[in-house]
Scaffold this motif. Structure first.
Motif, PDB file in Angstrom:
ATOM      1  N   ALA A  70       7.906   3.731   2.951  1.00 60.10           N
ATOM      2  CA  ALA A  70       7.251   4.450   1.854  1.00 60.10           C
ATOM      3  C   ALA A  70       8.243   5.341   1.111  1.00 60.10           C
ATOM      4  N   TYR A  71       9.211   5.895   1.833  1.00 62.47           N
ATOM      5  CA  TYR A  71      10.270   6.703   1.202  1.00 62.47           C
ATOM      6  C   TYR A  71      11.031   5.880   0.172  1.00 62.47           C
ATOM      7  N   VAL A  72      11.391   4.663   0.540  1.00 65.89           N
ATOM      8  CA  VAL A  72      12.142   3.794  -0.364  1.00 65.89           C
ATOM      9  C   VAL A  72      11.359   3.553  -1.650  1.00 65.89           C
ATOM     10  N   LEU A  73      10.077   3.242  -1.511  1.00 69.10           N
ATOM     11  CA  LEU A  73       9.255   2.987  -2.689  1.00 69.10           C
ATOM     12  C   LEU A  73       9.069   4.245  -3.535  1.00 69.10           C
ATOM     13  N   ILE A 101       9.731  -3.347   4.367  1.00 67.86           N
ATOM     14  CA  ILE A 101       8.615  -2.792   3.597  1.00 67.86           C
ATOM     15  C   ILE A 101       7.341  -3.570   3.902  1.00 67.86           C
ATOM     16  N   ASN A 102       7.447  -4.885   3.962  1.00 66.35           N
ATOM     17  CA  ASN A 102       6.284  -5.695   4.321  1.00 66.35           C
ATOM     18  C   ASN A 102       5.877  -5.474   5.770  1.00 66.35           C
ATOM     19  N   ASP A 103       6.868  -5.281   6.642  1.00 71.68           N
ATOM     20  CA  ASP A 103       6.556  -5.004   8.052  1.00 71.68           C
ATOM     21  C   ASP A 103       5.797  -3.692   8.209  1.00 71.68           C
ATOM     22  N   ALA A 104       5.974  -2.784   7.240  1.00 72.07           N
ATOM     23  CA  ALA A 104       5.266  -1.512   7.271  1.00 72.07           C
ATOM     24  C   ALA A 104       3.825  -1.636   6.779  1.00 72.07           C
ATOM     25  N   SER A 109       7.188  -7.732  -2.964  1.00 66.71           N
ATOM     26  CA  SER A 109       8.022  -8.923  -3.164  1.00 66.71           C
ATOM     27  C   SER A 109       9.344  -8.625  -3.846  1.00 66.71           C
ATOM     28  N   GLY A 110       9.561  -7.381  -4.280  1.00 65.72           N
ATOM     29  CA  GLY A 110      10.856  -7.043  -4.859  1.00 65.72           C
ATOM     30  C   GLY A 110      10.774  -5.955  -5.910  1.00 65.72           C
ATOM     31  N   HIS A 111      11.953  -5.408  -6.243  1.00 67.57           N
ATOM     32  CA  HIS A 111      12.055  -4.399  -7.296  1.00 67.57           C
ATOM     33  C   HIS A 111      11.378  -4.865  -8.592  1.00 67.57           C
ATOM     34  N   THR A 112      11.696  -6.088  -8.995  1.00 67.62           N
ATOM     35  CA  THR A 112      11.239  -6.587 -10.293  1.00 67.62           C
ATOM     36  C   THR A 112       9.725  -6.517 -10.409  1.00 67.62           C
ATOM     37  N   GLU A 113       9.045  -7.053  -9.411  1.00 70.88           N
ATOM     38  CA  GLU A 113       7.592  -7.083  -9.443  1.00 70.88           C
ATOM     39  C   GLU A 113       6.992  -5.678  -9.285  1.00 70.88           C
ATOM     40  N   TYR A 114       7.616  -4.851  -8.464  1.00 73.52           N
ATOM     41  CA  TYR A 114       7.117  -3.502  -8.237  1.00 73.52           C
ATOM     42  C   TYR A 114       7.221  -2.656  -9.509  1.00 73.52           C
ATOM     43  N   LEU A 115       8.312  -2.784 -10.231  1.00 75.08           N
ATOM     44  CA  LEU A 115       8.481  -2.036 -11.472  1.00 75.08           C
ATOM     45  C   LEU A 115       7.488  -2.504 -12.537  1.00 75.08           C
TER      46      LEU A 115
END
Length: 309
Positions: A70-73, A101-104, A109-115
């Motif tokens: 969650a910190y990374v995100l 991140i998925n294990d959490a 699926s990646g930076h691109t999709e998250y942004l």
């Protein structure tokens, strides 16, 4: 002011930033991450701009911990929202680890999709570039068995329009010359090795050509990614991740940059992963991060010049 996110704390992100700091290359930058991690990794960090985001648990180089997912995100979110509000003019991202991140328990699926999700952008395009070529992707982080279903008329046209527009606005190429890979071997060989080219790709490209785009293809990927042909185009559109990124990284791994097109902000990134196996061993090379920061600054300068004009 450019935001730099430190990425996965167990990886090489802080080491890469430290190399830039050692050469005084972080002027007008803000580091987004845990200040204790930054101070440990960068001896000169007292003079740097830092936006502190606390780790959930202390990091161990080379060892992933789902507690810090969650910190990374959060670091990415702060940088992105800062760009949207005008606090930052661009963001540069160090590598993250999708798996942890998925294990959490967080679907990612990646930076691109998250942004794209953060900025409510309906469609974005992933492009990597180096001194040899620029390669954009029609599809990104999906299984190979699902690629054909995503090669649609709508998808092709949306991606091509974003690619064409951002080659103009971010790279200053008024009429970009775009090459398009075929999906199948030999670009389908007139339908004998698949019909996606005949049924979908060619009709979509013909429509775009009639709108004034300078498009070439579909071209078989095994011949398009040769030095003699690559140099003839401003950018290449690959149908799927490895089709485009394998030759690009062969041509310039560690010196390439990832840029997300279509966003209401400027985002660049490194061309590699977290390199957990060498984290903390003094082996990391900041060449790609340096190139990513340089490209971000170039895009900022061009956008400011366009706005002023």
């Amino acid at each position: 002011m450019i935001a730099i996110t430190l990425g996965e704390p167990a990886g090489i992100g802080a080491e890469l930033v430290a190399q830039l700091a050692a050469k005084d290359e972080l002027n007008d930058c803000v580091l987004i991450g845990d200040e204790n991690l930054i101070h440990q990794s960068i001896p000169s960090s007292k003079s740097l701009n830092i936006h502190h985001v606390p780790l959930a648990v202390p990091h161990q180089l080379g060892r992933l911990d789902v507690s810090n997912a969650a910190y990374v995100l959060e670091t990415i979110k702060i940088a992105a929202m800062g760009c949207v509000t005008g606090r930052f003019q661009a963001m540069v991202t160090c590598p993250i680890h999708k798996g942890v991140i998925n294990d959490a328990g967080i679907s990612f699926s990646g930076h691109t999709e998250y942004l794209a999700e953060l900025t409510e952008t309906p469609k974005v395009v992933m492009m990597l570039l180096n001194q040899v070529m620029r390669v954009a992707l029609l599809t990104t982080h999906i299984p190979l068995k699902d690629v054909s279903a995503h090669v649609t008329d709508t998808e092709i046209k949306q991606v091509m329009k974003i690619l064409h527009q951002d080659m103009q606005s971010k790279f200053g190429i008024n009429q970009p010359k775009i090459a398009v890979c075929g999906l199948n071997p030999h670009a389908g060989e007139a339908g004998h090795i698949g019909r996606e080219e005949l049924d979908t790709i060619i009709p979509a490209l013909d429509d775009l050509k009639r709108q004034g785009m300078d498009i070439h293809g579909p071209i078989p990927a095994d011949t398009l990614f040769t030095p003699a042909k690559v140099k003839n185009y401003d950018v290449i559109l690959a149908m799927y991740h490895d089709q485009g990124l394998a030759p690009l990284k062969y041509a310039g791994f560690g010196e390439s940059v990832n840029i997300t097109l279509g966003l209401p902000l400027i985002r660049t990134s490194v061309d590699h992963g977290t390199a957990l196996d060498i984290a903390g061993k003094g082996l990391a090379d900041a060449g790609s991060l340096r190139a990513a920061l340089k490209l971000a600054k170039s895009c900022v300068a061009r956008s400011q010049a366009t706005f002023a004009g």
